[in-house]
Structure formats: structure tokens, C-alpha cells
Design a protein around this motif. Sequence first.
Motif, PDB file in Angstrom:
ATOM      1  N   SER A   4      -1.639  -1.498   0.084  1.00 40.25           N
ATOM      2  CA  SER A   4      -1.355  -2.051  -1.235  1.00 40.25           C
ATOM      3  C   SER A   4      -2.304  -1.463  -2.258  1.00 40.25           C
ATOM      4  CB  SER A   4      -1.486  -3.579  -1.212  1.00 40.25           C
ATOM      5  OG  SER A   4      -2.821  -3.954  -0.868  1.00 40.25           O
ATOM      6  N   LEU A   5      -1.998  -1.736  -3.537  1.00 42.39           N
ATOM      7  CA  LEU A   5      -2.838  -1.261  -4.627  1.00 42.39           C
ATOM      8  C   LEU A   5      -3.823  -2.340  -5.038  1.00 42.39           C
ATOM      9  CD1 LEU A   5      -0.205   0.554  -6.876  1.00 42.39           C
ATOM     10  CD2 LEU A   5      -2.055   1.629  -5.601  1.00 42.39           C
ATOM     11  N   SER A   6      -4.962  -1.913  -5.552  1.00 42.47           N
ATOM     12  CA  SER A   6      -5.935  -2.867  -6.075  1.00 42.47           C
ATOM     13  C   SER A   6      -5.417  -3.481  -7.364  1.00 42.47           C
ATOM     14  CB  SER A   6      -7.270  -2.167  -6.307  1.00 42.47           C
ATOM     15  OG  SER A   6      -7.127  -1.148  -7.287  1.00 42.47           O
ATOM     16  N   ASP A   7      -6.044  -4.561  -7.796  1.00 42.83           N
ATOM     17  CA  ASP A   7      -5.586  -5.255  -8.997  1.00 42.83           C
ATOM     18  C   ASP A   7      -5.661  -4.372 -10.234  1.00 42.83           C
ATOM     19  OD1 ASP A   7      -5.136  -7.470  -7.427  1.00 42.83           O
ATOM     20  OD2 ASP A   7      -7.095  -8.393  -7.875  1.00 42.83           O
TER      21      ASP A   7
ATOM     22  N   THR B 285      -6.440   2.239  -3.486  1.00 41.39           N
ATOM     23  CA  THR B 285      -5.557   1.562  -2.539  1.00 41.39           C
ATOM     24  C   THR B 285      -6.379   0.711  -1.570  1.00 41.39           C
ATOM     25  OG1 THR B 285      -5.592   3.440  -1.034  1.00 41.39           O
ATOM     26  CG2 THR B 285      -3.832   3.392  -2.676  1.00 41.39           C
TER      27      THR B 285
ATOM     28  N   GLU C 201      -0.988  -3.071   6.533  1.00 47.10           N
ATOM     29  CA  GLU C 201      -0.529  -3.255   5.161  1.00 47.10           C
ATOM     30  C   GLU C 201      -1.253  -2.269   4.255  1.00 47.10           C
ATOM     31  OE1 GLU C 201      -0.521  -6.697   1.671  1.00 47.10           O
ATOM     32  OE2 GLU C 201      -0.895  -7.252   3.771  1.00 47.10           O
TER      33      GLU C 201
END
Length: 531
Positions: free
Chosen positions: A67-70, A75, A65
Motif C-alpha cells: 500500500s501507499l503511505s498517507d 510504499t 499487502e
Amino acid sequence: MHSSRKISAVWLIPLFALLIGLWLAYRHLSSFGPVITLHMERADGITAGKTPIKIRNVQVGLVEEVSLSDDLSHTILRVQMIPETESMFNQETRFWVVKPRIGKGGISGLSTVLSGSYIELEPGDSSTLKKQFTVHDTPPAVDPDNALFLRLTSTPGSNINNGDPVSFQNLKVGQVIETSFDPASKLFRHRLFIEKPYDVLVTRNTRFWKVSGVGFQLDASGFQAQINSLEALLGGGISFAVPDSNMLPGEPAIDETEFMLHDDKEAARQSLYTETAKFVVLVKNSIRGLSNGAPVEYRGIRIGTVEQAPWTLGFEGTQGLGQQPIPVLIRFEPQRLNNGAVVDPRHWHEEFERLVNHGLRASLKVGNMLTGSLYVDLKFHEDAPQADLTARHQSIPVFPSVDGGSLEKIEEQIHQLLVSLNDVPVQEIANHINENLENLNAITRRVEVLLADPAMSQLPQLLTDNLKALEGTLEGWQSDGEGQQHLIGTLEKLNHLLNEAEPLIDTLNQQPNALIFQRHTAEDLQPRGAQ
């Protein structure tokens, strides 16, 4: 009497299926290793379900997976590892992306052109376990246990970057791994490593300086050229050594020791001499050609440096421009002569006081005729006026000097030579040369006319005929030739004639009148008496 209730065999089928399902579930779950989280600034070349995690080109995990950090600042990668890899993850574990790169160290990662980028894992030896890591964009430069790490400080304009080589006498022994700028001090901070076993070359008296591919220097010491490695030619680099062979190396350096990065080798050498004795030389003539950093020598041995030329000139306004002589600040460097040992400058002042009393004087000498560079030369002058070191200029002792025949005198001699050359009757000499050339031209034309005469073409044949006739004549005078036989017969007749004439010649020698008178004289007649 009641009979016991029996379980139908039909229920064995779903029970058996449940056991198989549990076993398959266990096998499936046991086939997975730990799940770790990786943080990257950018996920260039990373694809969920495709990008592998490798150790020595063996796959040990897979990115599942991306995804981007908050806060959207970086990433996050969720990575599924294979079983029995839990012990690899601790504080010293490192990850980096392997992809095609072209840098100062060469070309790397070509195998990923077709297969795609992957993440390389290097397990650590720490006992502190960890499940979240930062992925670096470049591989680690060196094993920390196999290198000496140092820190350098340099001024702006150093042009030192990550990956630049660190060399010792053109041998690459390390590399720059970090470079940053400190706005508060306006200095660059560099971190580098020296591979073992070359770490023993770094000592207390080691100095670092910037290098380029090719360097040229033309000064009072002459022309110097330095050619470094091709890697330094393309991107520069850093070199280190103890730049003075008379200086002892000192104690070995330890990790994270901080050094200053100098602009060149000469600046690094000057930084070795911490103990100096300063004097002022008052020069009466022009100091054109004398620059800061010029050597101060005694009988060809460098013992100091010109620190500033001129020094304090103009502090008194325009009046100072009319004063003579011109002050030049020099410093003597005792550590050049005593292997770097610290010497009390007062001791040198006392020694120079004694030498000055014996006639030691300073003067400017030409070090390089091509550039006109000057240097300060110390020499004993027996006829020099008595002097000492009590005089001061701006609180600095004045070292007595004499006129040493600077470049100004050489220019005057060259001027006199040019004046003498101007007095040479060049025009008259040129006219005579022209007349001689005209006469030579006329003679050349006559020779050409002579050679063009048809009789000249017959000359070789006539010479050939005469030589053949001479050859025929000489053949008759050979040992068996007729001419030689006649000559021998004539000589024999002449010899016979001389043999026959020999008695006559002897008679003539004894009695030259023998041809007129008789050889034997008749006795005188005796008169007879009357009978």
C-alpha cells in the motif's frame, strides 16, 4: 426419591466438534509468526501474496499487502513472518531487494530473472527490538565489524560514485558506499570502507587520490605510464598509500577519520610536506619550459618543488615586464630527506646560508629534451661570485643563481648547426651523385647486352669441358700414373749423371784450367853441362 438428570450423549458430538475447532484454530494461529512493516521508496517487482522474505535462500516470510503511505511519499509492505523469528528483528536488522543488477562489481541476481525479485533479510545482534524497517535498494557493502570506515572530501569534478573501488597498489581492498554534495562548502563528501586485514595500511600519513584506467605523464622527470585495473578503467576509482617511500607511515587510522581526496598521486605526495622553506630564484634567461610543480634537485636528489613560475611578475604594471631577471618561487621540503620528521625551517635557512657561502647556486637545466621541460638544479660553483641570502624579493630571500645552459642555449646551438648545414654545397653533391648514377646505369646496360650474347650461353659448357680435360691431366700425375713414373725415371737418371760429374766438378773447382792443360804439371827440364 428423585432420580438424577443425566446429560444426553448427543451433546458430546458438538462438544467434541468445538474442541476440534478450537484446536484447529490454535494450530492455525500458532502457525503464524510476527507481522512486521517494511517501508520502500518504490515497490518495483514486489507483489502481494507472491514476494517472499528469505534468509540464505530460505523463505521465512511473505509480503501480504502492498500500500501507499498517507502522504504518498513511499510504499508500505505488510509482511507475515513464520514462527520463531521474533528474535531476528532489532535495530541492526537490514532488508534489501534482490533483483538482477549489472554494475561495476559485476552481474548479480540472475537467479531472479525467472523466479522474480525477493527481499533478503540479514538479522541483527542488537537487543533493542523493532517491527518497522526500511528496505534498501542495494545490499550492504560489508559487515561493519569487518571493515574500517573512512570519510573523504573532494572538490567538484572528482567523478567518484557509489560502488567505485578503493585499491592499494592495484589490489582492491575497499569500496565507496556513500557520495553526497555539500552546497555550503561546495565540496563532495564520500564515505568508504577498507576491508580487514587491509585496514592496517591506512595511517596518519596515508593519502588518497583519484585514479583512472590508464594514465600518462610527460614532464621533466621523463615519460611515465600507469595502468590500473579493468574496473578502474571502466569507471575510475580511488587509490591510497604513503606516496613517499622516505616518509614513515605514522599512527594507524581509526573509524570515521577524514582525509582529503587529491587529483593525482603527485598532488597527494606534495600534501605530505607541511614544513617548507621558500626562496626566490631570479632567472636572467627565458623560463619557457619551467612549470609549476617542477622538481628542485641537488645532484639528482629531489629536495623541493617549483611553487610558481613566474612569481609576482606584472605586479608593477608594464614596467615589470621590462625588468630583469624573472622571479621564480621555489620551496625546499626537508621532510623528503628525514622520513617525514618535522624540521624547523629556520634551521634550513641557516644551512643554506652556509652552503651558499661555499658556492651553492641555482640554475635551470633541461630535464626532458622531447618536451623541453626545465627543472631547478643546485650545484656548487667554485668560481661563482660571493653571495649570501640577505637579498629579498617581496620579503622572500633570494637564492643566488647562475646561467646553467638552459634550453635557450641549446636552441642557439641547433640554429648554428642548421646554418652550417645550409653552407654545405648540397646541389653540387647532388649533381655528382646524379652523374655517378648515370654512369652506373650505362654500365648496367652494357652488362645486360653482354649477357644477352649467345656466346655467353656456351660459356658454362666450355668451362665444364676445360675442367674435365684438366681433371684427366691431373689423373696421369697421381701416385700410380704414367706421367709420375716418367718423372721419377728422369729424376733418377739426372741423379746418376750428377754423381758421375761430381769428380769433374771438384777438379774444376780446384783447377779451372784443367780442361785445357794437364792436371799434373811436368817437371821443368834441367840444362845439362858440357861434357
